[in-house]
Scaffold this motif. Structure first.
Motif, mmCIF file in Angstrom:
data_model
loop_
_atom_site.group_PDB
_atom_site.id
_atom_site.type_symbol
_atom_site.label_atom_id
_atom_site.label_comp_id
_atom_site.label_asym_id
_atom_site.label_seq_id
_atom_site.Cartn_x
_atom_site.Cartn_y
_atom_site.Cartn_z
ATOM 1 N N LYS A 9 3.831 -5.390 12.650
ATOM 2 C CA LYS A 9 4.365 -4.130 12.127
ATOM 3 C C LYS A 9 3.258 -3.262 11.539
ATOM 4 C CE LYS A 9 9.036 -5.820 11.359
ATOM 5 N NZ LYS A 9 10.123 -6.071 10.390
ATOM 6 N N ALA A 10 2.043 -3.481 12.026
ATOM 7 C CA ALA A 10 0.908 -2.626 11.651
ATOM 8 C C ALA A 10 0.793 -2.446 10.139
ATOM 9 C CB ALA A 10 1.019 -1.276 12.372
ATOM 10 N N TYR A 11 0.824 -3.551 9.421
ATOM 11 C CA TYR A 11 0.841 -3.498 7.958
ATOM 12 C C TYR A 11 -0.364 -2.736 7.383
ATOM 13 C CZ TYR A 11 1.451 -5.015 3.143
ATOM 14 O OH TYR A 11 1.641 -5.041 1.793
ATOM 15 N N GLN A 12 -1.535 -2.984 7.921
ATOM 16 C CA GLN A 12 -2.724 -2.304 7.402
ATOM 17 C C GLN A 12 -2.647 -0.791 7.677
ATOM 18 O OE1 GLN A 12 -5.641 -3.689 5.742
ATOM 19 N NE2 GLN A 12 -5.944 -1.500 5.394
ATOM 20 N N ARG A 13 -2.415 -0.455 8.926
ATOM 21 C CA ARG A 13 -2.528 0.955 9.336
ATOM 22 C C ARG A 13 -1.332 1.780 8.853
ATOM 23 N NH1 ARG A 13 -0.954 3.018 14.175
ATOM 24 N NH2 ARG A 13 -0.576 0.887 14.883
ATOM 25 N N LYS A 14 -0.106 1.233 8.979
ATOM 26 C CA LYS A 14 1.065 2.055 8.677
ATOM 27 C C LYS A 14 1.526 1.943 7.230
ATOM 28 C CE LYS A 14 3.059 2.199 13.307
ATOM 29 N NZ LYS A 14 4.171 1.684 14.125
ATOM 30 N N PHE A 15 0.970 0.991 6.484
ATOM 31 C CA PHE A 15 1.400 0.829 5.088
ATOM 32 C C PHE A 15 0.231 0.908 4.116
ATOM 33 C CE2 PHE A 15 4.777 -0.554 7.762
ATOM 34 C CZ PHE A 15 5.877 0.024 7.158
ATOM 35 N N LEU A 16 -0.683 -0.054 4.160
ATOM 36 C CA LEU A 16 -1.782 -0.022 3.186
ATOM 37 C C LEU A 16 -2.602 1.269 3.312
ATOM 38 C CD1 LEU A 16 -3.084 -3.714 3.199
ATOM 39 C CD2 LEU A 16 -1.443 -2.624 1.664
ATOM 40 N N ASP A 17 -2.883 1.673 4.521
ATOM 41 C CA ASP A 17 -3.700 2.879 4.702
ATOM 42 C C ASP A 17 -2.958 4.151 4.300
ATOM 43 O OD1 ASP A 17 -5.638 1.190 5.616
ATOM 44 O OD2 ASP A 17 -5.487 1.766 7.736
ATOM 45 N N LYS A 18 -1.641 4.043 4.084
ATOM 46 C CA LYS A 18 -0.861 5.245 3.752
ATOM 47 C C LYS A 18 -0.463 5.306 2.281
ATOM 48 C CE LYS A 18 0.673 6.614 8.176
ATOM 49 N NZ LYS A 18 1.725 6.460 9.169
ATOM 50 N N ILE A 19 -0.975 4.379 1.496
ATOM 51 C CA ILE A 19 -0.568 4.327 0.091
ATOM 52 C C ILE A 19 -0.798 5.664 -0.609
ATOM 53 C CG2 ILE A 19 -1.337 3.365 -2.130
ATOM 54 C CD1 ILE A 19 -1.191 0.596 -0.865
ATOM 55 N N LYS A 20 -1.949 6.259 -0.386
ATOM 56 C CA LYS A 20 -2.234 7.560 -1.035
ATOM 57 C C LYS A 20 -1.189 8.588 -0.642
ATOM 58 C CE LYS A 20 -7.101 7.813 -2.255
ATOM 59 N NZ LYS A 20 -8.081 7.127 -1.391
ATOM 60 N N ALA A 21 -0.856 8.590 0.654
ATOM 61 C CA ALA A 21 0.135 9.557 1.139
ATOM 62 C C ALA A 21 1.519 9.282 0.540
ATOM 63 C CB ALA A 21 0.197 9.525 2.665
ATOM 64 N N PHE A 22 1.901 8.006 0.431
ATOM 65 C CA PHE A 22 3.216 7.695 -0.175
ATOM 66 C C PHE A 22 3.272 8.260 -1.602
ATOM 67 C CE2 PHE A 22 3.246 3.527 2.473
ATOM 68 C CZ PHE A 22 3.812 4.179 3.558
ATOM 69 N N ASN A 23 2.208 8.064 -2.347
ATOM 70 C CA ASN A 23 2.201 8.508 -3.745
ATOM 71 C C ASN A 23 2.148 10.035 -3.857
ATOM 72 O OD1 ASN A 23 2.187 5.809 -4.329
ATOM 73 N ND2 ASN A 23 0.065 5.725 -5.056
ATOM 74 N N ARG A 24 1.408 10.653 -2.959
ATOM 75 C CA ARG A 24 1.245 12.109 -3.007
ATOM 76 C C ARG A 24 2.506 12.819 -2.513
ATOM 77 N NH1 ARG A 24 -2.696 13.047 1.115
ATOM 78 N NH2 ARG A 24 -0.810 13.025 2.385
ATOM 79 N N ASP A 25 3.069 12.323 -1.409
ATOM 80 C CA ASP A 25 4.188 13.043 -0.786
ATOM 81 C C ASP A 25 5.485 12.927 -1.579
ATOM 82 O OD1 ASP A 25 2.334 13.611 1.095
ATOM 83 O OD2 ASP A 25 3.148 12.272 2.655
ATOM 84 N N THR A 26 5.664 11.834 -2.295
ATOM 85 C CA THR A 26 6.860 11.707 -3.141
ATOM 86 C C THR A 26 6.420 11.262 -4.531
ATOM 87 O OG1 THR A 26 7.815 10.714 -1.146
ATOM 88 C CG2 THR A 26 9.252 10.918 -3.057
ATOM 89 N N PRO A 27 6.009 12.224 -5.360
ATOM 90 C CA PRO A 27 5.546 11.866 -6.711
ATOM 91 C C PRO A 27 6.682 11.168 -7.483
ATOM 92 C CG PRO A 27 5.147 14.197 -6.237
ATOM 93 C CD PRO A 27 5.995 13.670 -5.121
ATOM 94 N N TRP A 28 6.294 10.331 -8.398
ATOM 95 C CA TRP A 28 7.254 9.519 -9.174
ATOM 96 C C TRP A 28 8.429 10.338 -9.708
ATOM 97 C CZ3 TRP A 28 8.471 4.571 -9.757
ATOM 98 C CH2 TRP A 28 9.206 4.165 -10.867
ATOM 99 N N PRO A 29 8.207 11.489 -10.366
ATOM 100 C CA PRO A 29 9.360 12.205 -10.940
ATOM 101 C C PRO A 29 10.365 12.668 -9.879
ATOM 102 C CG PRO A 29 7.281 13.106 -11.749
ATOM 103 C CD PRO A 29 6.937 12.177 -10.635
ATOM 104 N N ASP A 30 9.919 12.799 -8.628
ATOM 105 C CA ASP A 30 10.836 13.238 -7.572
ATOM 106 C C ASP A 30 11.674 12.098 -6.996
ATOM 107 O OD1 ASP A 30 9.525 15.559 -7.980
ATOM 108 O OD2 ASP A 30 8.579 15.674 -6.002
ATOM 109 N N ARG A 31 11.380 10.888 -7.374
ATOM 110 C CA ARG A 31 12.102 9.749 -6.785
ATOM 111 C C ARG A 31 13.425 9.533 -7.528
ATOM 112 N NH1 ARG A 31 7.463 5.611 -4.504
ATOM 113 N NH2 ARG A 31 5.938 7.239 -4.051
ATOM 114 N N ALA A 32 14.460 9.187 -6.798
ATOM 115 C CA ALA A 32 15.790 9.015 -7.411
ATOM 116 C C ALA A 32 15.845 7.721 -8.218
ATOM 117 C CB ALA A 32 16.853 8.993 -6.327
#
Ligand SMILES: *[C@@H]1O[C@H](CO)[C@@H](O)[C@H](O)[C@H]1NC(C)=O
Ligand SMILES: *[C@@H]1O[C@H](CO)[C@@H](O)[C@H](O)[C@H]1NC(C)=O
Length: 448
Positions: free
Chosen positions: A181-204
Motif C-alpha cells: 500500500k505504498a506506505y512510504q510514498r503515499k503516507f510517510l512522505d505526505k505527512i507534511k501535506a496532511f498537516n498543512r492541508d487540514t490544520p488541527w483546528p479544522d478537524r472535526a
C-alpha cells in the motif's frame, strides 16, 4: 603397462568429475556486521529479542525443529506459509517436499510474493551482511497455537507472522501492507501535506472509524485477547478447540450508532478514503479478524489515535506509549465505554490531544520508514541466525554451482540435504508464481 595407464586415466577422470561436483573450496561464509546506519533504529528491535527468548531458553532452533516447522506450516505441506533460506548472501524458496502447488492458496500467494520481493530487496541492499538462516512465514491473520511454557517443550514453532498476542510463540515481522500500500510514498512522505492541508483546528472533534465487520478470532485460552461488549456483556463464542469468535466491530457499529453519534462516527458500510481520515481529530482503531495494519496508516494522519487494546500486537507496538503516542481504549476485561471518556478528555484537553497526535505521527515517521523496516529485517535475521543451533550451509552440505559464478550471477545453491525444493527467489517468482497466476505480478502494487 598400457592397462595400468588406462586405469590411471580412469581414476584421474573420475576424480576430476567428482571434484566438479564439490562446492567451490571457498572459506566458510561469515556475514558482515550490520551497516552503521541501522544503529539509529535500535529501539524498534526490542521485539526481536523478546520473541526469540523462548527459543534461546529452550536450546535454540535445531534442524529437527526447523523440519517440523516446515512440515506443519508451509505450502508444500498444504499450509498457508512459505519457507525461505538465505545461503551465502542469496535468498531461496525451500521446502521438505519436491512439489509445491500454489493454485489452492490464491490470495496468500500474492502476500508471499510481496514478502519475497522484500527478501530480494534485502538481498540487494545488504547482500553479504545477510547471515545464513532458514525460516518459515505464515500469512493468515492470526496466530493459532499458544506457547507451551513447559520446560523442554518441543511444540513451539518459530513461525514468522505479522501479529500475535503475548501468549503465542510466533516471531513478529512487518506487515505485508507496508509494501503493498505504498506506505512510504503515499503516507510517510505526505505527512507534511496532511498537516498543512487540514490544520488541527479544522478537524472535526469526532472519533471516526470505518471497517469491514469481520469477527475477531481469538484463542479461547488466550488471556490477553478476550473481549467484552458494552456493560460488560459477553461477546465471544467458542467455535472450536483453538477458536473463539468475537463480533467486536459489529458490536461497536451497533452500540455507537444507537447511542453515541454525538461523539462517534462509526460505520461498517460507508467507506472513507484513507486521506479523508485527516478531517477528524480522533481516529478510532479496532482490530479485524486479527491484528489490523490500519493502525500504521492512521498514525501518519496527524490526528489522535484511540486504539482498541485488543491484546494483539505488531513488531513495533512496544514503541507506542499510552498517553504519549496514542490513547488505549476498550481494554481487556471491560467494554467500549472508555472510548467515550477518551473523546470527552480530548475535547477538554485540545492542546494535549494535538501533542499526542503529532508524537504518534513522528514515531511512525522515524521508525516505520522503508529503511527502518529493512534494518529491522536484517537485525531479525542476525538474531534469529544466532538462535539456530546450526549453520544451514554447513549442516545441509549445500552444493553451489560454479556455472552461476562464471556467468556473473554469483554462486547458486543447487542441492541441500533435507530440502527437496530449493529455488532462487527470482526464479520461483518467474517459474512458479507467474505461471500459476499470470496476472499477479502486473497487478501487485509493491514498493520497499
Ligand atoms: C507441552 O510440552 C510438554 C513437554 O514436552 C508436554 O508434555 C505437553 O504435553 C505439552 N503441552 C501441550 C498442551 O501440548
Ligand atoms: C552432510 O555430510 C556429512 C558427511 O558426508 C553427513 O554425515 C551428514 O549427514 C550430511 N548432512 C545431512 C543433513 O544430511
Amino acid at each position: 603397462m598400457r592397462g595400468m595407464h588406462h586405469a590411471l586415466r580412469g581414476v584421474v577422470l573420475l576424480l576430476a568429475c567428482f571434484a566438479s561436483n564439490l562446492p567451490p573450496a571457498t572459506a566458510r561464509y561469515q556475514a558482515k556486521p550490520p551497516p552503521e546506519f541501522c544503529d539509529q533504529y535500535e529501539a524498534v528491535y526490542k521485539s526481536i529479542d523478546q520473541d526469540l527468548e523462548l527459543y534461546r531458553n529452550n536450546g535454540g532452533i535445531t534442524p529437527e525443529l526447523m523440519a517440523r516447522t516446515m512440515s506443519l506450516h508451509t505450502a508444500g505441506n498444504r499450509e498457508k506459509g512459505l519457507a525461505v533460506g538465505f545461503y551465502n548472501g542469496r535468498v531461496y524458496v525451500i521446502d521438505t517436499v519436491r512439489r509445491m502447488k500454489l493454485k489452492p492458496f490464491g490470495h496468500h500467494v500474492t502476500l508471499w510474493t510481496a514478502y519475497l520481493k522484500v527478501m530480494l530487496d534485502l538481498q540487494q541492499r545488504f547482500g553479504a551482511h545477510l547471515p545464513n538462516a532458514e525460516f518459515v512465514w505464515h500469512t493468515i491473520d492470526r496466530p493459532v497455537r499458544l506457547t507451551n511454557a513447559s520446560a523442554g517443550a518441543r511444540d513451539n514453532y518459530p513461525v514468522f507472522r505479522f501479529g500475535k498476542s503475548a501468549a503465542h510463540p510466533d516471531i513478529l515481522i512487518p506487515n505485508f501492507h507496508f509494501y503493498m500500500k505504498a506506505y512510504q510514498r503515499k503516507f510517510l512522505d505526505k505527512i507534511k501535506a496532511f498537516n498543512r492541508d487540514t490544520p488541527w483546528p479544522d478537524r472535526a472533534p469526532l472519533a471516526v472509524a470505518r471497517f469491514s465487520a469481520y469477527g475477531r478470532y481469538v484463542h479461547p485460552r488466550d488471556p490477553h485477547c478476550q473481549r467484552l461488549g458494552a456493560g460488560g456483556a459477553a461477546l465471544c463464542k467458542v467455535t472450536g478447540r483453538s477458536t473463539a469468535i468475537c463480533p467486536v466491530r459489529q458490536h461497536l457499529h451497533e452500540w455507537a450508532n444507537a447511542h453515541h453519534r454525538d461523539r462517534l462516527d462509526v460505520s461498517k458500510d460507508r467507506l472513507m478514503p484513507m486521506d479523508h481520515h485527516a478531517r477528524y481529530k480522533y481516529l478510532l482503531h479496532v482490530d479485524g479478524q486479527g491484528l489490523s495494519s490500519k493502525l500504521e496508516f492512521l498514525l501518519t494522519m496527524g490526528s489522535l489515535v484511540l486504539k482498541e487494546d485488543s491484546g494483539y500486537r505488531a513488531y513495533y507496538h512496544h514503541l507506542l506509549e499510552p498517553g504519549v503516542h496514542f490513547l488505549p481504549v476498550w481494554k481487556n476485561g471491560a467494554g467500549p465505554e472508555d472510548i467515550l471518556e477518551a473523546v470527552d478528555w480530548a475535547r477538554q484537553h485540545d492542546q494535549q490531544a494535538h501533542r499526542i497526535a503529532l508524537a504518534g505521527q513522528q514515531l511512525a515517521a522515524r521508525y516505520l520508514t522503508s529503511e527502518a523496516r529493512a534494518c529491522f529485517w536484517l537485525r531479525l535475521f542476525q538474531a534469529y541466525a544466532a538462535t539456530l543451533t546450526y549453520d544451514p550451509v554447513q549442516y545441509r552440505n549445500i552444493t553451489f554451482s560454479a556455472e552461476g559464478e562464471r556467468e556473473g550471477r554469483g554462486e547458486e545453491a543447487v542441492a541441500a540435504a533435507g530440502l527437496r525444493f530449493l529455488k532462487p527467489v527470482a526464479r520461483f517468482i518467474e517459474e512458479d508464481v507467474a505461471t500459476t497466476f499470470p496476472l499477479l505480478l502486473s497487478e501487485l502494487e509493491w514498493e520497499p
